[in-house]
Scaffold this motif. Sequence first.
Motif, PDB file in Angstrom:
ATOM      1  N   PHE A 150       0.884  -1.167   0.000  1.00 18.46           N
ATOM      2  CA  PHE A 150       0.000   0.000   0.000  1.00 18.46           C
ATOM      3  C   PHE A 150       0.922   1.217   0.000  1.00 18.46           C
ATOM      4  O   PHE A 150       1.997   1.163   0.651  1.00 18.46           O
TER       5      PHE A 150
ATOM      6  N   HIS B 229       0.569   5.364   0.749  1.00 25.40           N
ATOM      7  CA  HIS B 229      -0.185   6.582   1.037  1.00 25.40           C
ATOM      8  C   HIS B 229       0.753   7.770   0.900  1.00 25.40           C
ATOM      9  O   HIS B 229       1.695   7.927   1.697  1.00 25.40           O
TER      10      HIS B 229
ATOM     11  N   TYR C  45      -3.153   8.739  12.233  1.00 27.08           N
ATOM     12  CA  TYR C  45      -3.049   8.700  10.786  1.00 27.08           C
ATOM     13  C   TYR C  45      -2.625  10.081  10.282  1.00 27.08           C
ATOM     14  O   TYR C  45      -3.421  11.013  10.232  1.00 27.08           O
TER      15      TYR C  45
ATOM     16  N   GLU D 174      -2.210  11.115   7.414  1.00 30.28           N
ATOM     17  CA  GLU D 174      -2.952  11.514   6.217  1.00 30.28           C
ATOM     18  C   GLU D 174      -4.265  12.210   6.566  1.00 30.28           C
ATOM     19  O   GLU D 174      -4.981  12.712   5.698  1.00 30.28           O
ATOM     20  N   TRP D 175      -4.607  12.228   7.860  1.00 30.04           N
ATOM     21  CA  TRP D 175      -5.796  12.944   8.341  1.00 30.04           C
ATOM     22  C   TRP D 175      -5.455  14.366   8.824  1.00 30.04           C
ATOM     23  O   TRP D 175      -6.268  15.003   9.484  1.00 30.04           O
TER      24      TRP D 175
ATOM     25  N   HIS E 104      -7.087  10.744  -1.788  1.00 25.76           N
ATOM     26  CA  HIS E 104      -7.412  10.426  -0.416  1.00 25.76           C
ATOM     27  C   HIS E 104      -8.506  11.379   0.063  1.00 25.76           C
ATOM     28  O   HIS E 104      -9.136  12.063  -0.743  1.00 25.76           O
ATOM     29  N   HIS E 105      -8.744  11.419   1.366  1.00 25.55           N
ATOM     30  CA  HIS E 105      -9.874  12.191   1.878  1.00 25.55           C
ATOM     31  C   HIS E 105      -9.747  13.686   1.585  1.00 25.55           C
ATOM     32  O   HIS E 105     -10.758  14.398   1.559  1.00 25.55           O
TER      33      HIS E 105
ATOM     34  N   TYR F 188      -6.156   2.947  -4.897  1.00 29.73           N
ATOM     35  CA  TYR F 188      -6.937   3.334  -3.724  1.00 29.73           C
ATOM     36  C   TYR F 188      -7.706   4.608  -4.085  1.00 29.73           C
ATOM     37  O   TYR F 188      -7.114   5.540  -4.654  1.00 29.73           O
TER      38      TYR F 188
ATOM     39  N   ASP G 237     -12.530   3.304  -0.308  1.00 30.72           N
ATOM     40  CA  ASP G 237     -12.484   3.459   1.139  1.00 30.72           C
ATOM     41  C   ASP G 237     -13.668   4.276   1.653  1.00 30.72           C
ATOM     42  O   ASP G 237     -14.177   5.155   0.958  1.00 30.72           O
ATOM     43  N   ILE G 238     -14.129   3.925   2.872  1.00 33.87           N
ATOM     44  CA  ILE G 238     -15.152   4.692   3.598  1.00 33.87           C
ATOM     45  C   ILE G 238     -16.525   4.662   2.924  1.00 33.87           C
ATOM     46  O   ILE G 238     -17.376   5.483   3.186  1.00 33.87           O
TER      47      ILE G 238
ATOM     48  N   ARG H  67     -15.336  -2.080   0.524  1.00 39.56           N
ATOM     49  CA  ARG H  67     -15.682  -0.833   1.213  1.00 39.56           C
ATOM     50  C   ARG H  67     -16.547   0.069   0.331  1.00 39.56           C
ATOM     51  O   ARG H  67     -16.280   1.246   0.133  1.00 39.56           O
TER      52      ARG H  67
ATOM     53  N   GLU I 117      -8.297  -3.765   8.996  1.00 44.69           N
ATOM     54  CA  GLU I 117      -7.317  -2.669   9.040  1.00 44.69           C
ATOM     55  C   GLU I 117      -6.761  -2.586  10.455  1.00 44.69           C
ATOM     56  O   GLU I 117      -7.527  -2.353  11.392  1.00 44.69           O
TER      57      GLU I 117
ATOM     58  N   ASN J 132     -12.196  -4.605  12.194  1.00 42.21           N
ATOM     59  CA  ASN J 132     -12.866  -5.491  11.233  1.00 42.21           C
ATOM     60  C   ASN J 132     -12.181  -6.839  11.081  1.00 42.21           C
ATOM     61  O   ASN J 132     -12.199  -7.454  10.009  1.00 42.21           O
TER      62      ASN J 132
ATOM     63  N   PHE K 198      -0.596   5.615   7.950  1.00 37.16           N
ATOM     64  CA  PHE K 198      -0.416   5.283   6.529  1.00 37.16           C
ATOM     65  C   PHE K 198       0.435   6.364   5.865  1.00 37.16           C
ATOM     66  O   PHE K 198       1.420   6.063   5.187  1.00 37.16           O
TER      67      PHE K 198
HETATM   68  C1  LIG Z   1     -11.790   1.104   8.409  1.00 38.28           C
HETATM   69  C2  LIG Z   1     -11.763   2.408   7.636  1.00 38.28           C
HETATM   70  O1  LIG Z   1     -12.785   2.932   7.213  1.00 38.28           O
HETATM   71  N1  LIG Z   1     -10.583   2.957   7.430  1.00 38.28           N
HETATM   72  C3  LIG Z   1     -10.415   4.215   6.709  1.00 38.28           C
HETATM   73  C4  LIG Z   1      -8.926   4.425   6.609  1.00 38.28           C
HETATM   74  N2  LIG Z   1      -8.324   3.504   5.665  1.00 38.28           N
HETATM   75  C5  LIG Z   1      -6.883   3.538   5.673  1.00 38.28           C
HETATM   76  C6  LIG Z   1      -6.328   2.566   4.636  1.00 38.28           C
HETATM   77  C7  LIG Z   1      -6.365   4.968   5.419  1.00 38.28           C
HETATM   78  O2  LIG Z   1      -6.585   5.371   4.082  1.00 38.28           O
HETATM   79  C8  LIG Z   1      -7.061   5.962   6.363  1.00 38.28           C
HETATM   80  O3  LIG Z   1      -6.626   7.285   6.130  1.00 38.28           O
HETATM   81  C9  LIG Z   1      -8.545   5.864   6.164  1.00 38.28           C
HETATM   82  O4  LIG Z   1      -9.237   6.820   6.977  1.00 38.28           O
END
Ligand SMILES: CC(=O)NC[C@H]1N[C@@H](C)[C@@H](O)[C@@H](O)[C@@H]1O
Length: 450
Positions: free
Chosen positions: A25, A27, A57, A59-60, A120-121, A164, A219-220, A249, A261, A265, A284
């Motif tokens: 992976f 990020h 994280y 990346e947040w 990403h987000h 991703y 994701d999400i 997801r 992760e 889960n 990440f």
């Molecule tokens: C379980 C879940 O929803 N995780 C979200 C999470 N996934 C990771 C692989 C990263 O990309 C995180 O930044 C993301 O919030």
Amino acid sequence: MTDDPQSPTGRPVPAWFTDAKFGIFVHWGAYSVPAWAEPTGELGATDPEVWFAHNPYAEWYWNTSQIEGSPAWEHHRAVYGGRPYDDFLDLWRAESFDPGDWADLFARAGARYVVPTTKHHDGIALWDAPGTGTRNTVHRGPRRDLVADLAGAVRARGLRFGVYYSGGLDWYAGRRAVIRHEDRIDDYGRPHEAAYAAYALRQVRDLIDRYRPDVLWNDIGWPDLGMADLPGMFAGYYAAVPEGVVNDRWDGAHADYLTSEYQANRQNETAAAWENCRGVGLSFGYNRNEGPEDLLDTAGAVRLLVDVVSRGGNLLLNVGPKADGTLPEEQRAVLEGIASWMTHHAAAVHATRPLEPGDAVPGGETADGEGPPWVRWTRDDRHAYAFVAGAPGGEAVLKVRPGLLDPATAARLDGGPVSAAAVSDGVRVASPWLDAPLPAAVRFSLASPG
Ligand SMILES: CC(=O)NC[C@H]1N[C@@H](C)[C@@H](O)[C@@H](O)[C@@H]1O
């Protein structure tokens, strides 16, 4: 392989994925410029009350640095004077990015697929994504199509390439709600509007058209008003990429395999096909605050990989490159350690499957009951592979079904000396360094192959 796993939707999971066992992976984003988070703990093992304000994280960063009073909020004001997040896109130069160097390392480490973030987000695209205008790495910052660069390098070395995509959160095109623990009742501020659904669908379709990704790693979840689009989108994907695989997801719309992760889960790890993802550390995205105590070492990463594979899963291990495009030395060292281990052990990992239930006692036990060594098993059609570590005195009784294997055929994959003899409840093995933290594999021929 005889017992090809079926996906939750009944579609046979392409063998390349279940044989792959190990992916990387990546990020990498504007968040890699501040590269700042608190290494608080693993998802699923950290108090959710503190998760968002002290998010490990990196990346947040956009979100964490907007939670007033949080350490990230303090940091962003002290170091960046509270400047806009998008400045980090222009500060992200990727001047030392060498995709061939990354791909060489990933291939040597025994990875069979690579999945980088494409959006990403924070909504910043790593390709010239439709709808983003100049808010992507082609027009600003790196001024490169990073998705294409990595896809080319990875595929040139025979690895598969996935993407991703953050479908469920986009703090630019979707809602910009800052997410705090108390917002969890607000569906974490996920965007569900029709306009965002169309925006996201267009981008995923563009990724499929341009890069034919072998994995669609969303994701999400997906916007409510876009759920009806998904069956058609997946049909188009499989038409374009017949051996493609889709993760789980998408808010239940579809899955070829299930994901966990870190510690979250993990109930999904019993599926026919599943994948655990985590960073080398607790984040990440690259986090400059992580120390050795926050990272897996080589033995820890190898044990994680072997444990996942012994239970029928894949490990998607994340690296978080620095903004300049280099891999952090401490993360690189772990991949180099895995690469060295793989030179002797790849055959016991790739294209194997778990032992049948009841064929071995997970964990094993030493002869004198001084606490079990670390033991995991894999098998192929002709062999059983015992991975042993931490065996006191280099000796262990491996509890296996009598008649499963032929002890006389015991051989260490790294060529070291090993002796093995049948005992009443399994096989006793003895060999130097079986007490080491890094697992060594002992191969046995199966008494009845197949
Ligand atoms: C379980 C879940 O929803 N995780 C979200 C999470 N996934 C990771 C692989 C990263 O990309 C995180 O930044 C993301 O919030």
